[in-house]
Scaffold this active site. Structure first.
Site, PDB file in Angstrom:
ATOM      1  N   LYS A 199      12.287   3.500  -3.656  1.00 31.82           N
ATOM      2  CA  LYS A 199      11.155   3.659  -4.567  1.00 31.82           C
ATOM      3  C   LYS A 199      11.253   4.996  -5.292  1.00 31.82           C
ATOM      4  CE  LYS A 199       6.148   3.692  -4.891  1.00 31.82           C
ATOM      5  NZ  LYS A 199       4.833   3.453  -4.243  1.00 31.82           N
ATOM      6  N   GLU A 228      18.974   9.598   3.063  1.00 30.93           N
ATOM      7  CA  GLU A 228      19.831   8.617   3.751  1.00 30.93           C
ATOM      8  C   GLU A 228      20.372   7.597   2.743  1.00 30.93           C
ATOM      9  OE1 GLU A 228      16.681   9.334   4.554  1.00 30.93           O
ATOM     10  OE2 GLU A 228      16.360   9.429   6.726  1.00 30.93           O
ATOM     11  N   GLY A 250       5.813   1.415  -0.530  1.00 36.97           N
ATOM     12  CA  GLY A 250       7.126   1.057   0.009  1.00 36.97           C
ATOM     13  C   GLY A 250       7.045  -0.048   1.039  1.00 36.97           C
ATOM     14  N   ARG A 251       6.101   0.067   2.000  1.00 36.35           N
ATOM     15  CA  ARG A 251       6.018  -0.919   3.071  1.00 36.35           C
ATOM     16  C   ARG A 251       5.333  -2.195   2.617  1.00 36.35           C
ATOM     17  NH1 ARG A 251       3.456   3.648   3.948  1.00 36.35           N
ATOM     18  NH2 ARG A 251       1.150   3.721   3.996  1.00 36.35           N
ATOM     19  N   GLU A 255       2.703   2.963   9.944  1.00 33.11           N
ATOM     20  CA  GLU A 255       2.780   3.929   8.838  1.00 33.11           C
ATOM     21  C   GLU A 255       1.513   3.843   7.984  1.00 33.11           C
ATOM     22  OE1 GLU A 255       5.838   4.014   5.391  1.00 33.11           O
ATOM     23  OE2 GLU A 255       6.641   5.395   6.891  1.00 33.11           O
ATOM     24  N   HIS A 287      11.819 -12.023  30.075  1.00 35.52           N
ATOM     25  CA  HIS A 287      12.823 -11.578  31.053  1.00 35.52           C
ATOM     26  C   HIS A 287      13.069 -10.083  30.960  1.00 35.52           C
ATOM     27  CE1 HIS A 287      13.804 -15.828  31.869  1.00 35.52           C
ATOM     28  NE2 HIS A 287      13.532 -15.979  30.575  1.00 35.52           N
ATOM     29  N   LYS A 324      11.079  15.762   7.360  1.00 32.96           N
ATOM     30  CA  LYS A 324      12.077  15.791   6.277  1.00 32.96           C
ATOM     31  C   LYS A 324      12.265  17.233   5.798  1.00 32.96           C
ATOM     32  CE  LYS A 324      11.030  11.198   4.318  1.00 32.96           C
ATOM     33  NZ  LYS A 324      10.488  10.482   3.137  1.00 32.96           N
TER      34      LYS A 324
HETATM   35  O1  F6P Z   1       9.619   8.366   4.681  1.00 36.53           O
HETATM   36  C1  F6P Z   1       8.824   7.215   4.715  1.00 36.53           C
HETATM   37  C2  F6P Z   1       9.140   6.394   3.478  1.00 36.53           C
HETATM   38  O2  F6P Z   1       8.641   7.029   2.329  1.00 36.53           O
HETATM   39  C3  F6P Z   1       8.576   4.997   3.595  1.00 36.53           C
HETATM   40  O3  F6P Z   1       7.213   4.931   3.278  1.00 36.53           O
HETATM   41  C4  F6P Z   1       9.463   4.277   2.625  1.00 36.53           C
HETATM   42  O4  F6P Z   1       9.400   2.875   2.777  1.00 36.53           O
HETATM   43  C5  F6P Z   1      10.823   4.867   2.984  1.00 36.53           C
HETATM   44  O5  F6P Z   1      10.550   6.239   3.336  1.00 36.53           O
HETATM   45  C6  F6P Z   1      11.878   4.802   1.894  1.00 36.53           C
HETATM   46  O6  F6P Z   1      11.400   5.458   0.759  1.00 36.53           O
HETATM   47  P1  F6P Z   1      12.158   5.124  -0.640  1.00 36.53           P
HETATM   48  O7  F6P Z   1      11.975   3.655  -0.896  1.00 36.53           O
HETATM   49  O8  F6P Z   1      11.488   5.990  -1.652  1.00 36.53           O
HETATM   50  O9  F6P Z   1      13.612   5.457  -0.454  1.00 36.53           O
END
Ligand code: F6P
Length: 514
Positions: free
Chosen positions: A195, A201, A254-255, A340, A371, A485
């Site tokens: 987003k 990462e 995002g979620r 979240e 189990h 972060k």
């Molecule tokens: O760090 C949490 C977060 O912002 C989530 O809310 C989001 O889904 C994820 O990291 C990835 O963010 P982006 O889509 O901006 O890479």
């Protein structure tokens, strides 16, 4: 409003605690607390039965929770959500995931339709060979930019896979290397899903994917990239041709973004019709959520039970066990959605909350959980409300005994949690005693198809929102992820002593641990 909220909670907490056995003395209990949501032409395309009868909900409690919902202005907050109002007050944004499936402000729905049309054109162009032969997609994203696509691809492409998709989220290079090992660079596309288009990462993985393509004979690695983002300018600046940038609105969290261009890999792997069917299932749930008040509202009723267990019975966790391999990744998805969103400690107005907020969501797939962790659910000291999700139609084509055993175990677990008993011959062995009166809810799907998956996810989005309204919190921001972060960046920028300082301070304060 605050006084009415406190009065409602006092009323809820003042109710007598009745056992499930006592509540089931009411012969109409199952009927009163089970409702089916169906969709499609004549409501015959599919559906889900939502059975909350094995929770402790009962008339007087539902009356009190309806009073709480009124005191919290649930209907007003719902209208604000669905009208595109800026209800994400700390970030000054709307929360418009429902507009992605046609329910929301007209302008937002129109924008979503236009962006979906753009996504559809690209998906169909790729299927028709415009970008050459495409057999693999490496989808790079994390959190909401990965969990939804991963869940939907796993659930919907077991029989038909138009493109082999690998969702990579972790910065651990092994994750990306495993995807490389399964893909032919000459026929591989890379989706960079972010987003913000800044997540370290995702951007690090994306650069390594470009290098892998280049090192393996792809002349124009950037030409193999599709960007899925609410920051299209950053994607173009990063090097993605704008014709392969699929934007989505900043107002989609995002979620909550599976329904937007983040769902590109689902459409590529399962086909556009499947993606649209998923939207349609979610829309059916949206229409129910918008039009139904009080205890008849499936998501609000679930939130009433959630609030009862969390705030009255002191439950710190909530479990979800999906008795269907196609939904094996749903508990992971729900963890981000619920924790979240509602893992907060202040209200939307910035005041300290007056009690517990989100429980810890956990779970897994059945029957495996039986189990591994069900011992605690049956005989542990923690009370854990459990959701069971299952399908009448099997996902396999083997001997029907497989699905019969799966379903009977699902139903048996809910019954055993409720009934309890003692397994000793003389019925007196404490080690073989089951306290019972342990709650569960069951979502029984006709089948696990795209529409059902959409409806189930939308149900949990609205359940999360309803819980937030009853708690008075903002479910749409996530500042809690920022400090870690920042400290990682400080350490990376040479602040290694910062990490050491923190560690040495810990040791100082916990000398007895050394
Ligand atoms: O760090 C949490 C977060 O912002 C989530 O809310 C989001 O889904 C994820 O990291 C990835 O963010 P982006 O889509 O901006 O890479």
């Amino acid at each position: 409003m605050a006084d009415a909220v406190h009065a409602a909670w006092d009323r809820i907490r003042g109710l007598p605690t009745r056992t499930l056995a006592e509540l089931f003395a009411d012969p109409s209990r199952v009927e009163k607390l089970s409702d089916r949501l169906a969709w499609g032409e004549g409501k015959t395309a599919g559906g889900v039965l939502f059975d909350w009868s094995k929770t402790h909900l009962e008339d007087a409690m539902l009356d009190a929770f309806e009073a709480l919902a009124e005191a919290c202005d649930f209907t007003g907050k719902r209208a604000a959500l669905l009208s595109g109002a800026r209800i994400n007050v700390t970030e000054g944004r709307a929360a418009e995931h429902t507009a992605q499936r046609g329910v929301g402000a007209d302008t937002s729905v129109e924008e979503a339709m236009a962006l979906h049309a753009r996504m559809r054109m690209l998906v169909e162009a790729i299927h028709q060979g415009t970008l050459g032969e495409v057999r693999h997609l490496i989808h790079i994203g994390i959190g909401g930019s990965a969990l939804g696509p991963k869940l939907a691809i796993d659930a919907l492409t077991r029989d038909l896979k138009l493109v082999d998709c690998h969702v990579v989220s972790n910065i651990d290079g092994l994750a990306l290397e495993q995807a490389f090992a399964a893909c032919d660079p000459a026929t591989t596309l890379v989706a960079v899903a972010s987003k913000t288009f800044t997540t370290i990462e995702t951007m690090t993985n994306a650069m390594s994917a470009l290098k892998w393509l280049g090192d393996n004979g792809v002349a124009d690695p950037y030409g193999r990239v599709v960007a899925l983002t609410a920051s299209p300018d950053k994607a173009v600046e990063w090097g993605v041709d704008e014709t392969r940038v699929l934007p989505f609105p900043e107002s989609v969290g995002g979620r909550y973004s599976l329904w937007s261009s983040i769902g590109f890999p689902v459409a590529l792997a399962a086909g556009w019709d499947e993606f649209e069917a998923m939207l349609a299932g979610a829309q059916a749930m949206d229409e129910h959520f918008r039009a139904t008040d009080g205890r008849a509202n499936l998501a609000l009723r679930a939130a009433f039970a959630d609030q009862y267990y969390t705030r009255v019975r002191g439950c710190q966790t909530r479990a979800c066990f999906t008795y269907d391999e196609r939904l094996a990744l749903l508990p992971d998805y729900l963890q981000q959605l619920e924790m979240e969103s509602n893992g907060k400690r202040v209200t939307a107005e910035g005041e300290p909350v007056d009690g517990a907020t989100a429980p810890i969501t956990w779970g897994g797939v059945g029957t495996d959980g039986q189990h591994a962790v069900f011992q605690l659910l049956h005989q542990g000291t923690h009370l854990v409300p459990v959701d069971f999700i299952a399908s009448i139609a099997p996902g396999d084509t083997l001997d029907p005994a497989h699905h019969a055993i799966l379903l009977t175990n699902c139903f048996a677990q809910g019954a055993a949690l409720m009934a309890g008993g003692n397994m000793a011959a003389d019925g007196k062995d404490p080690a073989r005693a089951f306290p019972g009166d342990r709650p569960s809810a069951t979502m029984l799907c006709d089948d696990i198809d795209a529409a059902t998956l959409g409806a189930l996810i939308a149900f949990h989005e609205h359940r999360t929102f309803a819980n937030a309204v009853l708690l008075g919190i903002n479910p749409f921001d996530q500042f809690g992820v920022e400090l870690g972060k920042k400290m990682a960046k400080d350490i990376e920028a040479g602040g290694a002593d910062l990490a050491l300082a923190a560690f040495s301070l810990f040791i100082e304060r916990n000398a007895d641990l050394a």
